[in-house]
Design an enzyme around this catalytic site. Sequence first.
Site, PDB file in Angstrom:
ATOM      1  N   GLU A 178       0.817  -1.218   0.000  1.00 34.69           N
ATOM      2  CA  GLU A 178       0.000   0.000   0.000  1.00 34.69           C
ATOM      3  C   GLU A 178       0.850   1.268   0.000  1.00 34.69           C
ATOM      4  O   GLU A 178       1.954   1.271   0.523  1.00 34.69           O
ATOM      5  CB  GLU A 178      -0.830   0.081   1.287  1.00 34.69           C
ATOM      6  N   CYS A 212       3.350   8.306   1.406  1.00 34.54           N
ATOM      7  CA  CYS A 212       3.792   7.353   2.418  1.00 34.54           C
ATOM      8  C   CYS A 212       3.976   6.010   1.721  1.00 34.54           C
ATOM      9  O   CYS A 212       3.032   5.477   1.149  1.00 34.54           O
ATOM     10  CB  CYS A 212       2.710   7.283   3.495  1.00 34.54           C
ATOM     11  N   CYS A 270       5.813  -7.655   7.717  1.00 31.40           N
ATOM     12  CA  CYS A 270       6.794  -7.119   8.657  1.00 31.40           C
ATOM     13  C   CYS A 270       7.097  -8.183   9.704  1.00 31.40           C
ATOM     14  O   CYS A 270       6.224  -8.941  10.102  1.00 31.40           O
ATOM     15  CB  CYS A 270       6.238  -5.862   9.335  1.00 31.40           C
ATOM     16  N   CYS A 287       4.373  -5.884  16.102  1.00 28.46           N
ATOM     17  CA  CYS A 287       3.766  -4.956  17.068  1.00 28.46           C
ATOM     18  C   CYS A 287       2.285  -5.291  17.218  1.00 28.46           C
ATOM     19  O   CYS A 287       1.601  -5.568  16.236  1.00 28.46           O
ATOM     20  CB  CYS A 287       3.946  -3.514  16.589  1.00 28.46           C
ATOM     21  N   CYS A 294      -0.663  -3.431  15.173  1.00 30.91           N
ATOM     22  CA  CYS A 294      -0.421  -3.110  13.769  1.00 30.91           C
ATOM     23  C   CYS A 294      -0.912  -4.208  12.828  1.00 30.91           C
ATOM     24  O   CYS A 294      -0.651  -5.387  13.045  1.00 30.91           O
ATOM     25  CB  CYS A 294       1.072  -2.872  13.562  1.00 30.91           C
ATOM     26  N   SER A 330      10.707   6.027   9.254  1.00 31.47           N
ATOM     27  CA  SER A 330      10.076   5.643  10.516  1.00 31.47           C
ATOM     28  C   SER A 330      10.569   4.267  10.933  1.00 31.47           C
ATOM     29  O   SER A 330      10.620   3.348  10.135  1.00 31.47           O
ATOM     30  CB  SER A 330       8.561   5.624  10.319  1.00 31.47           C
ATOM     31  N   CYS A 361      -1.531   1.907   8.268  1.00 32.03           N
ATOM     32  CA  CYS A 361      -0.744   1.006   7.427  1.00 32.03           C
ATOM     33  C   CYS A 361      -1.194  -0.436   7.550  1.00 32.03           C
ATOM     34  O   CYS A 361      -1.443  -0.935   8.636  1.00 32.03           O
ATOM     35  CB  CYS A 361       0.748   1.163   7.713  1.00 32.03           C
TER      36      CYS A 361
HETATM   37  N1  SAH Z   1       7.808  -0.101  10.795  1.00 26.40           N
HETATM   38  C1  SAH Z   1       7.955   1.282  10.933  1.00 26.40           C
HETATM   39  C2  SAH Z   1       7.250   2.080   9.854  1.00 26.40           C
HETATM   40  C3  SAH Z   1       5.908   1.589   9.423  1.00 26.40           C
HETATM   41  S1  SAH Z   1       4.627   1.695  10.625  1.00 26.40           S
HETATM   42  C4  SAH Z   1       7.542   1.738  12.306  1.00 26.40           C
HETATM   43  O1  SAH Z   1       6.961   0.955  13.042  1.00 26.40           O
HETATM   44  O2  SAH Z   1       7.819   2.887  12.642  1.00 26.40           O
HETATM   45  C5  SAH Z   1       4.286   3.450  10.562  1.00 26.40           C
HETATM   46  C6  SAH Z   1       3.654   3.995  11.816  1.00 26.40           C
HETATM   47  O3  SAH Z   1       2.305   3.542  11.942  1.00 26.40           O
HETATM   48  C7  SAH Z   1       4.370   3.580  13.072  1.00 26.40           C
HETATM   49  O4  SAH Z   1       4.555   4.685  13.922  1.00 26.40           O
HETATM   50  C8  SAH Z   1       3.417   2.587  13.666  1.00 26.40           C
HETATM   51  O5  SAH Z   1       3.602   2.424  15.028  1.00 26.40           O
HETATM   52  C9  SAH Z   1       2.085   3.190  13.287  1.00 26.40           C
HETATM   53  N2  SAH Z   1       0.935   2.300  13.408  1.00 26.40           N
HETATM   54  C10 SAH Z   1       0.882   0.959  13.256  1.00 26.40           C
HETATM   55  N3  SAH Z   1      -0.353   0.494  13.491  1.00 26.40           N
HETATM   56  C11 SAH Z   1      -1.118   1.578  13.803  1.00 26.40           C
HETATM   57  C12 SAH Z   1      -2.492   1.762  14.150  1.00 26.40           C
HETATM   58  N4  SAH Z   1      -3.332   0.737  14.238  1.00 26.40           N
HETATM   59  N5  SAH Z   1      -2.899   3.019  14.404  1.00 26.40           N
HETATM   60  C13 SAH Z   1      -2.063   4.072  14.322  1.00 26.40           C
HETATM   61  N6  SAH Z   1      -0.766   3.966  13.995  1.00 26.40           N
HETATM   62  C14 SAH Z   1      -0.300   2.729  13.742  1.00 26.40           C
HETATM   63 FE1  SF4 Z   2       6.184  -3.529  11.590  1.00 28.21          FE
HETATM   64 FE2  SF4 Z   2       3.819  -2.435  12.076  1.00 28.21          FE
HETATM   65 FE3  SF4 Z   2       5.600  -2.665  14.042  1.00 28.21          FE
HETATM   66 FE4  SF4 Z   2       6.023  -0.895  12.068  1.00 28.21          FE
HETATM   67  S1  SF4 Z   2       4.353  -0.847  13.553  1.00 28.21           S
HETATM   68  S2  SF4 Z   2       7.498  -2.343  12.940  1.00 28.21           S
HETATM   69  S3  SF4 Z   2       5.128  -2.016  10.348  1.00 28.21           S
HETATM   70  S4  SF4 Z   2       4.620  -4.369  12.937  1.00 28.21           S
END
Ligand code: SAH
Ligand code: SF4
Length: 344
Positions: A93, A106, A113, A117, A120, A192, A334
């Site tokens: 995306e 973006c 990934c 997390c 996410c 990021s 994302c």
């Molecule tokens: N992997 C990298 C970049 C991609 S994620 C990282 O984690 O920074 C980009 C951003 O989206 C990160 O700050 C992540 O924590 C946030 N993100 C992930 N899931 C989310 C959600 N459900 N709501 C809001 N932000 C989210």
């Molecule tokens: Fe991966 Fe999502 Fe964690 Fe970013 S926030 S490191 S994309 S699992």
Amino acid sequence: MDLVKIRNLSFKELSEHMLAAGYPKFRANQIFAWQNQKLVQSFNDMTNLPKELIAYLNKNFILQTLTIQKKLTSEDGNTTKLLYKLSDNNLIESVIMRYNYGYSVCVSTQVGCKMGCKFCASGADGFIRNLEPAEILEQVIIAQKLVKQRIGHVVLMGIGEPLDNFDNVVKFISLVTNKDGLNISGRNISISTSGLVDKIYKLAELDLSCTLSVSLHAPNNELRSKLMPINNKWNLEELMQACRFYFKKTGRRISFEYIMINKLNDTIEQSYDLAELIKGYPTHVNLIPINSGKQTDFKPSTAKDIKAFKCNLEQLGVNVTVRRTLGADINAACGQLKKKEIRR
Ligand code: SAH
Ligand code: SF4
């Protein structure tokens, strides 16, 4: 044999290839300009090249690596989300955002990934593969073609952990900042990361003048380890040390992303801990109400709690903004659109 994705090549590599294949060097200049300035998606459209060279390019390279699978625009028209199919049928995306200072895109850096997390969608189905530099670059090129205006900013905040695909991301940055390429300033690129400490040091040494944006999301190790498994590998103290090093080395202030989750990380006490953690050098905190999808039970903080959290940080001297929630109506967080498409 897989064809070479021509947008993976730097101008120097393309020139060397053309010379070795017996073509004059100026052909590389022409091809590079078609790719990066006129933004064509087929060698057949490179109309000032001889037919024989076009045939050679078609036989040895591919230019277009992404196809738009779905395009959604938010009601206010400021956010467009694109779902792309890659040449191996994987999905990624991008999000195009219109701000008062111009367009920003973006981009995704991986298919899936590894970081897992808890909040996410991108990591929910694990990791499939790294994106190649060409596949990251093409997300910017297609965005620019769609909006018919220059894209001035790039954020590496789509699907994937950019620093886990380090070499391809660095190559992408050198391609996208190339004066004869899209010529986007390094200062307008944000990387990021969830906090891959070893790679933050490596990136600092390269001094690319990009902004480092660190996904913090919790002010103490106990909570952060629950939300982000990476914190078990590198804890907050190690991460903060790396951030300070990045600032010292590059002079770029660090940006911290902090998603606001109801009753979990949004108390006043936690705002004191956050301010303490990042004090003493130039930083910026971006508060983001969590985009709760089907994959988590987390709920966004209330507007009242966000306001109180923000006000307290401000009083403690922290530079803080609340990110406007971009395109929640189009699953703009994302990984959410891809997840929905796969469920379908
Ligand atoms: N992997 C990298 C970049 C991609 S994620 C990282 O984690 O920074 C980009 C951003 O989206 C990160 O700050 C992540 O924590 C946030 N993100 C992930 N899931 C989310 C959600 N459900 N709501 C809001 N932000 C989210
Ligand atoms: Fe991966 Fe999502 Fe964690 Fe970013 S926030 S490191 S994309 S699992």
